[in-house]
Design an enzyme around this catalytic site. Structure first.
Site: not given
Length: 175
Positions: A108-109
């Site tokens: 994800c991030h």
């Protein structure tokens, strides 16, 4: 043979499923998982932007070494990797881990921390779509795929990709 896997997070903003599901997969496969964070105590997990549960920190990043672990997992959430990338000890640990050749899995991030460590240059990487410009500006090739393995880097886009992410992690650890 059981391996030790570090899960590195900040004190809050950790996307719960991106920590707990790969953790469970690792433990179910017979490996030891340890939560490494910036400080002692607990980390606050989130379900998107809402606080959920907490998890106890096993060790502070300032007290560990790459040699202590066989793999590193970087869970996402927006605030978590944003805090990690401002901590030089965490960034240095990630940089050294990538350089060791041992598996490093980011979802994800979480590639923000890899970017800060200058370790996406020349690599194919996926992430949450909002990171694609950051990855390209750091010399990486951003792709929209469920899981990408490039050398010892394993990346995935979001919680929907966790089954493929966990499989790739375990293949790298057991390989």
């Amino acid at each position: 043979m059981s391996k030790r896997i570090a899960f590195l997070t900040a004190a809050e903003g950790v996307e719960e499923v991106e920590l707990t599901k790969p953790w469970k997969a690792a433990v179910d496969a017979g490996h030891t998982a340890e939560l490494v964070s910036l400080d002692e105590g607990e980390v606050q997990l989130f379900q998107h932007l809402d606080k959920s549960s907490t998890q106890r920190v096993d060790r502070r990043v300032s007290d560990v070494a790459v040699a202590d672990y066989d793999a590193l997992v970087l869970p996402g959430g927006v605030a978590n990797p944003d805090a990690l990338r401002t901590d030089e000890t965490a960034v240095s640990f990630v940089r050294d881990f990538v350089d060791s050749g041992k598996p490093v899995a980011a979802i994800c991030h979480a590639p923000w921390t890899l970017i800060e460590a200058d370790r996406v240059r020349g690599k194919r990487v996926t992430s949450w779509p909002s990171l694609q410009t950051d990855i390209r500006n750091s010399g990486g090739e951003w792709v929209d795929e469920q899981v990408v393995v490039d050398g010892n880097l394993i990346t995935s886009r979001n919680p929907d990709d966790i089954p493929a992410f966990s499989r790739a992690l375990l293949e790298a650890v057991d390989g």
